[in-house]
Design an enzyme around this catalytic site. Structure first.
Site, PDB file in Angstrom:
ATOM      1  N   LYS A  29       4.509   4.560   0.844  1.00 63.46           N
ATOM      2  CA  LYS A  29       3.883   3.484   0.078  1.00 63.46           C
ATOM      3  C   LYS A  29       3.274   2.458   1.023  1.00 63.46           C
ATOM      4  CE  LYS A  29       5.425  -0.282  -1.173  1.00 63.46           C
ATOM      5  NZ  LYS A  29       5.184  -1.736  -0.860  1.00 63.46           N
ATOM      6  N   GLU A  39     -29.051  15.522 -46.601  1.00 63.07           N
ATOM      7  CA  GLU A  39     -27.616  15.405 -46.371  1.00 63.07           C
ATOM      8  C   GLU A  39     -26.872  16.488 -47.152  1.00 63.07           C
ATOM      9  OE1 GLU A  39     -26.272  13.453 -44.104  1.00 63.07           O
ATOM     10  OE2 GLU A  39     -28.336  12.831 -43.665  1.00 63.07           O
ATOM     11  N   ASN A  96      12.175  -2.411   3.242  1.00 62.60           N
ATOM     12  CA  ASN A  96      11.055  -3.356   3.253  1.00 62.60           C
ATOM     13  C   ASN A  96      11.216  -4.539   2.313  1.00 62.60           C
ATOM     14  OD1 ASN A  96      10.876  -1.555   1.065  1.00 62.60           O
ATOM     15  ND2 ASN A  96       8.670  -1.847   0.888  1.00 62.60           N
ATOM     16  N   ARG A 151     -11.255   5.780 -37.238  1.00 66.18           N
ATOM     17  CA  ARG A 151     -10.561   7.068 -37.331  1.00 66.18           C
ATOM     18  C   ARG A 151      -9.852   7.453 -36.039  1.00 66.18           C
ATOM     19  NH1 ARG A 151     -14.961  11.077 -39.802  1.00 66.18           N
ATOM     20  NH2 ARG A 151     -16.413   9.473 -39.094  1.00 66.18           N
ATOM     21  N   ALA A 179      21.103   8.744  15.023  1.00 66.57           N
ATOM     22  CA  ALA A 179      21.364   9.067  13.619  1.00 66.57           C
ATOM     23  C   ALA A 179      22.384   8.110  13.027  1.00 66.57           C
ATOM     24  CB  ALA A 179      21.841  10.498  13.497  1.00 66.57           C
ATOM     25  N   ARG A 236      25.793   1.549  14.783  1.00 72.19           N
ATOM     26  CA  ARG A 236      26.770   2.103  13.856  1.00 72.19           C
ATOM     27  C   ARG A 236      28.158   1.895  14.452  1.00 72.19           C
ATOM     28  NH1 ARG A 236      24.660   7.961  15.585  1.00 72.19           N
ATOM     29  NH2 ARG A 236      26.155   8.443  17.236  1.00 72.19           N
TER      30      ARG A 236
END
Length: 457
Positions: free
Chosen positions: A351, A155, A386, A16, A423, A440
């Site tokens: 993580k 019963e 990563n 069930r 940055a 950069r």
């Protein structure tokens, strides 16, 4: 004191439930139903637990491990037939045996102990755990004699109109004199419509032998709930959750809205911690004192120190220190270790990373497979790159490092203590300590360029 034994009936498939998962393994507040039963029985002085297994036998054994011995019911032919499978383990032993269904996760050790004591004090051969039901429809009724002992169990389908008015019902949990039980089982017949061997027939057999059969009525009908379908499973979850939350609050935890707070059975929470609505705390999580968790946070199997705040965030299988501020909308993924005084801000994902004391990643960053030192500032948009599509690599960031906004640290790479990352840099080589690294293109301004474009139109 008599030796005590326990038989847990856990062989049924539970059709069930309409599930691939065997019935007794369905969780209630994070723990399989049969595990709840075993854990409660383990609080009693039990010599041996025998779990009757059938469908999903290996998975049930894997769940319970060495806390129980096992007997296999290869073909499910009724509750008495299930108990007979424990014959080799228990038949010759003297003492009292309790029989409990593995799908009754709400039953309490205290109630089972009371049943034991009632059974012994009445010198009974069998004792039935009963309860008073508001609506006893479908349950077997307990018919008592003038002495208060059980005369018979009727019963519902066989009960007379007067017998159906009786509210005391059979819960399916019993105590037996062990040898009387196994002797009576030899006389149980399957001469019924279903062709099965039913354990309540043992009661009738013992009564015919002139033995005392008693009943102990628990005051809490809910703890006798047997779970046969998803509706009953949800009801059991609701009742268990209420118990857990009440226990946490009585131990000094503030739960703002208990009806909308979901805490698993194995969770530990320190005093003066506040849990806000919509929060789920799962597994073997341990939370210290004076914390604030939620609203709408999910914590699973984490160790959290004192005075830590986690707002609208998710944390799994990680260690989080004291005086830490996480969220809103942060994600602490498995195998992360966050030290004291750390700030993990909004839309930051961590993580498999170690985060040193006093370090900060305030917003919009991904830090994966990394070792971050103490007092590090990771600017908005900082990323440890990563993964190269095949392998994952480690980023090491020393103490007191400043990483500017929108910087990519392409692993494997090491940033020395005290270094500055400008940055917008993409760092592919190691950076020495106390160095400024700029990676950069140099800015070029072309004056009047827009006017030249407009002339071409």
């Amino acid at each position: 004191m008599s030796n005590r034994y326990a038989i847990i009936l856990a062989a049924g498939q539970g059709t069930r439930m309409k599930s691939k998962l065997y019935k007794v393994l369905h969780p209630v507040c994070g723990k399989p139903m049969v595990q709840h039963v075993v854990d409660q029985i383990s609080h009693l002085k039990i010599e041996q637990i025998v779990t009757i297994i059938g469908h999903g036998a290996e998975k049930v054994k894997a769940q319970l491990g060495t806390t129980s011995s096992y007997a296999l019911q290869e073909e499910q032919l009724g509750t008495a037939h299930a108990v007979i499978q424990a014959k080799d383990a228990l038949e010759d032993k003297e003492g009292v045996t309790i029989v409990v269904c593995g799908d009754t996760p709400l039953i309490k050790a205290e109630t089972m102990e009371n049943l034991f004591q009632h059974h012994l004090s009445n010198k009974a051969k069998a004792s039935v755990l009963t309860a008073k039901a508001e609506d006893p429809t479908g349950y077997g009724r307990i018919i008592r004699n003038e002495a208060g002992h059980v005369e018979k169990i009727v019963e519902h389908k066989d009960a007379s109109e007067d017998e159906r008015k009786i509210a005391e019902i059979n819960t399916g949990t019993y105590c037996f004199d062990n040898q009387a039980l196994f002797n009576a089982l030899k006389s149980v017949s399957n001469d019924n419509v279903q062709g099965e061997y039913y354990l309540p027939d043992v009661i009738e057999i013992l009564k015919k032998q002139g033995e005392i059969v008693t009943a102990y009525q628990t005051s809490d009908f809910h703890e006798t709930l047997g779970v046969n379908d998803r509706v009953a499973l949800a009801e059991a979850e609701k009742i268990m959750r209420s118990r857990i939350n009440e226990a946490q609050m009585r131990n000094g935890v503030t739960i703002i809205d208990p009806q909308n707070t979901y805490i698993d059975a194995g969770v530990e929470i320190g005093r003066d911690t506040v849990i806000y609505p919509g929060t789920t705390i799962k597994g073997q999580t341990v939370i210290g004192e004076d914390c604030v968790i939620g609203p709408n946070s999910e914590i699973d199997t984490c160790q959290i120190g004192n005075d830590t705040i986690i707002k609208q965030s998710v944390a799994h299988n990680s260690s989080i220190g004291s005086h830490v501020n996480i969220g809103p909308f942060a994600h602490i993924r498995p195998d992360s270790s966050i030290s004291d005084d750390v700030k993990i801000g909004n839309f930051v994902e961590i993580k498999k990373a170690q985060f040193g004391k006093g370090s900060k990643a305030s917003h919009l960053s991904y830090i994966g497979d990394a070792e971050v030192g103490s007092n590090v500032n990771l600017g908005c948009g900082s990323i440890t790159v990563n993964y190269d599509g095949k392998n994952k690599y480690l980023t090491k960031i020393g103490d007191s490092v400043f990483v500017g906004c929108n910087s990519n640290l392409v692993a494997p790479v090491t940033i020395g203590d005290g270094a500055y990352i400008a940055a917008g840099s993409t760092i592919t080589d190691d950076v020495p300590g106390d160095a400024l690294s700029i990676a950069r293109a140099r800015q070029v301004n072309k004056e009047n360029y827009v006017q030249k474009l407009n002339l071409k139109k």
